[in-house]
Structure formats: structure tokens, C-alpha cells
Design an enzyme around this catalytic site. Structure first.
Site, short mmCIF file in Angstrom:
data_model
loop_
_atom_site.label_atom_id
_atom_site.label_comp_id
_atom_site.label_asym_id
_atom_site.label_seq_id
_atom_site.Cartn_x
_atom_site.Cartn_y
_atom_site.Cartn_z
N VAL A 271 0.86 -1.18 0.00
CA VAL A 271 0.00 0.00 0.00
C VAL A 271 0.89 1.23 0.00
O VAL A 271 1.88 1.30 0.74
CB VAL A 271 -0.96 0.00 1.19
CG1 VAL A 271 -1.89 1.21 1.12
CG2 VAL A 271 -1.78 -1.29 1.22
N LYS A 272 0.55 2.19 -0.84
CA LYS A 272 1.36 3.40 -0.99
C LYS A 272 0.94 4.48 0.02
O LYS A 272 -0.25 4.80 0.13
CB LYS A 272 1.21 3.98 -2.39
CG LYS A 272 1.90 3.21 -3.49
CD LYS A 272 1.71 3.95 -4.81
CE LYS A 272 2.51 3.38 -5.94
NZ LYS A 272 2.35 4.17 -7.18
N ILE A 273 1.93 5.03 0.69
CA ILE A 273 1.75 6.18 1.58
C ILE A 273 2.59 7.31 1.02
O ILE A 273 3.76 7.12 0.71
CB ILE A 273 2.20 5.85 3.01
CG1 ILE A 273 1.32 4.76 3.62
CG2 ILE A 273 2.17 7.11 3.90
CD1 ILE A 273 1.78 4.31 5.00
#
Length: 390
Positions: free
Chosen positions: A149-151
Site C-alpha cells: 500500500v502506498k503512503i
């Protein structure tokens, strides 16, 4: 075409394998239902591609730019799903399909590679707690072990990164432009791992990448160079224009030097002794935006060990046709990179202003894409609800 040594030869598979031999993975910077169902993505994976990245702009173009998703959108709308539910259902299906195709690469590398990335809502880029909740929610929706998941690499994103690493999640930090932001991302990663070690939890299964954006730096810097050069005396204007096309690569090379320092430190070695994996730099936005620059400028100059280059389809095609792979190219010319930064400072160009501008623009662009996509889905939903009558 390119062979495994970088000369004329056998095509994309060999070029990608040449990069793998040099320690760099190629990830596809593109996702679309059509390439997933047609077998095209599977063929890329069989040819050496080791991952795929997505973002709201990629999904907006995929869903609104073709009719491949029409049946699913209409069916979900007819079921009474909300606009958000429809969007998430489409994304989950594509991400799962990509993850399943990449699963053999994930298993073969012991979980070090073979990932697909999905992004938290860009509307949450400045909200730490909701970003944390969104990461957990996406993991729960997708239920695949090889999903990152991209932050975003914002001030509010840094504590979310640490928290998610401490929970043992795979995280891709996106929208990194400045070396200082990258330093803070590394710190968040190390602190998250150290918290796990202190709690007696394993760290060997965690994978993370830091997506350092490249071409957008030159786009913004070149604009500022031209503005200053237009008002400068001839000699200074010439000095300014000599920086065209050099700043982004210099920035990336200095970032890689920082990577080597951090992951060669005693602090890191203590974590590595427990099985921790390095957080690999991922070169993002590596298609050339300025047609005056070589189309593989941000590929050939950034080959390095323990790195990833995420390429859109057209750049993979260019790599197939005429790419040259020089191992450890990213470690060459670091002194020149320092001189570029020194010259920028002398000429009154601020790298901090450039990186902040592109970060703000990147967050805004992804938010705009998400907004446009949600409006398109909402319109489809209304068409189904009203039978096409407005």
C-alpha cells in the site's frame, strides 16, 4: 535491440534480465483490465517484469479511457452500490489479478519481489490517522500477501509509515522528491523495524520500497531555469541553461548515495542480522517528458543494486529497442551530481523549492484524477438508476 551486455541483440526479455543481473528489478508503471485478461501482463512477468505500480491517475485513465470496465460498472450500479464501493470493487479486482500473476515471482524470491502497489486516497495525504486506517482497510479488502500500500512522503505520512512497518505491513512510500524527505522515510522504516525487534516480533518478512520521482524534477527545474535565464546576462543565462536535464539525475544519484550510507551503517547491520531487508529505492516517473532528452535518460543512468525502475509500456518498448544496461551506473558521476547542486545554489536555484513544488503538484494531480474518476462512476451510476434519463 539490446542483449544482456547492453549491445545489439535479442529484445526486451534480455534487456530486463540484464537489469536483473545488475541488481535492478523492472516494475510496470501501468495497470489495465485488458492487459490482465489478455495475457499481456503474464507475458511481461514471464519475461522478467517483477512488479506493477498503480495510482489514481493510472486507474482514472484505464477506467474512463476504455469500455473494458463498462459491464462491471453497470452491474455494480444496478446492485445499488455507492460510487466509492464501485470504485473500490474495480480496483480490488485488478490489484488481485495482478498480484496473482506476480505470485510466482513473489514466492521464487522469498517475498523480496513480485509486488503490486495500490495507493491510499490522495485526499488523505495530510492526515496521519486516516492514512493508517486506509492502509489497514486496503489490506483487508485485497487479501493478497504480495500487495504494497502506498503512503505519500508528506510530513503527515512519515509517522504513518513507521506505524505500518511496526505492524509488519508492506509499504511503498510514494511522491518522494527531496533527499531530506527520503532521509525521513528511511528513519521511519528503521524505527518501525526497531519497534518490532524490541517487541520480539519478526522482521524478515517485511518488504518496503521508497519511490523517488525523477523526471518531474527536471520538468519543474527547467521551467525555473528558463524563467531566470530570460532575465539574466548572456554568460549567466548560458550557465543556467547548462543545467538542463541534469538536476533530476543528480538528485537521484545523491539519494542513492544516502541509501548506501544508511543501509551500510552499524544501525542497519543490527537489523539485518535479524533478517531485515533493505528498503529498496524505486525510481518513479522515469519516462522522459522533454522530447529533447534521450528517451531512456532516467533508465540508463540509474541502474543500481537493490533498486527498482518502474516503467510505463512505451519505455519498456524503448528499452527493448535500443537500451543499454551499465551495471552500477547510479554510483558513477556522484561528484558531478554534487557540482550540479553547487552550481544551482550559486545561480540562485533552490532544489528545495523545486521539490516542494512537485510534491504539492503530485498530491494535487492524484487528487484531481480521483475526483474525475469518481464523477465518471457517479454519472454511470445515475445512468443505470434512471435508465439513461436525466
Amino acid at each position: 535491440m539490446t542483449d544482456r551486455t547492453g549491445g545489439a541483440g535479442k529484445g526486451a526479455r534480455d534487456a530486463i534480465l540484464a537489469l536483473l543481473d545488475a541488481g535492478q528489478s523492472v516494475w510496470l508503471d501501468y495497470i489495465h483490465r485488458e492487459i490482465l485478461t489478455s495475457g499481456e501482463f503474464r507475458r511481461l512477468v514471464e519475461g522478467g517484469v517483477r512488479g506493477v505500480t498503480s495510482n489514481p491517475t493510472i486507474f482514472e485513465k484505464a477506467i474512463t479511457g476504455s469500455h473494458v470496465y463498462d459491464d462491471q460498472l453497470s452491474r455494480l450500479a444496478a446492485e445499488g452500490r455507492s460510487t466509492t464501493e464501485i470504485y473500490e470493487a474495480v480496483v480490488v479486482d485488478d490489484i488481485r489479478a495482478a498480484a496473482d500473476t506476480l505470485r510466482p515471482a513473489y514466492d521464487a524470491t522469498g517475498g523480496a519481489d513480485g509486488f503490486v502497489s495500490v495507493e491510499v486516497s490522495p485526499l488523505l495525504a495530510h492526515d496521519t490517522e486516516r492514512t493508517i486506517q486506509e492502509v489497514r482497510r486496503w489490506n483487508g479488502l485485497i487479501t493478497r500477501p504480495n500487495v504494497m500500500v502506498k503512503i505519500p512522503g508528506t510530513v503527515e505520512g512519515f509517522p504513518a509509515i513507521e506505524e505500518m512497518i511496526a505492524e509488519g505491513r508492506h509499504i511503498n512510500i510514494t511522491l518522494l522528491f527531496s533527499i531530506e524527505a527520503y532521509r525521513r522515510v528511511q528513519e521511519a522504516y528503521l524505527r518501525g523495524l526497531e519497534r518490532r525487534v524490541a517487541a520480539g516480533q519478526p522482521v524478515h518478512q517485511i518488504a518496503s520500497v521508497a519511490s523517488f520521482f525523477v523526471s518531474r524534477i527536471d520538468t519543474e527545474a527547467d521551467k525555473r531555469i528558463e524563467a531566470r535565464a530570460a532575465a539574466a546576462p548572456p554568460q549567466q543565462a548560458e550557465a543556467l541553461r547548462s543545467l538542463h536535464g541534469k538536476i533530476a539525475v543528480a538528485n537521484a544519484k545523491l539519494a542513492y548515495r544516502l541509501y548506501q550510507e544508511t543501509f551500510g551503517s552499524a544501525r542497519w547491520k543490527a537489523l539485518a542480522s535479524r533478517g531485515a531487508r533493505v528498503q529498496r529505492p524505486l525510481w518513479a516517473s522515469t519516462s522522459t517528458k522533454n522530447p529533447a532528452y534521450p528517451d531512456l535518460l532516467y533508465v540508463e543512468t540509474l541502474v543500481g543494486r537493490d533498486t527498482i525502475n518502474t516503467l510505463p509500456p512505451q519505455t519498456i518498448e524503448a528499452l527493448r529497442d535500443h537500451g543499454r544496461v551499465v551495471p552500477d551506473a547510479v554510483t558513477q558521476g556522484v561528484d558531478e551530481a554534487e557540482r550540479v547542486f553547487a552550481q544551482m545554489k550559486e545561480l540562485g536555484l533552490s532544489i528545495d523549492a523545486v521539490t516542494q513544488a512537485v510534491l504539492d503538484a503530485g498530491v494535487r494531480s492524484f487528487a484531481d484524477s480521483l475526483d474525475q474518476l469518481m464523477k465518471a462512476i457517479s454519472s454511470r451510476r445515475q445512468d443505470v438508476t434512471t435508465g439513461g434519463r436525466r
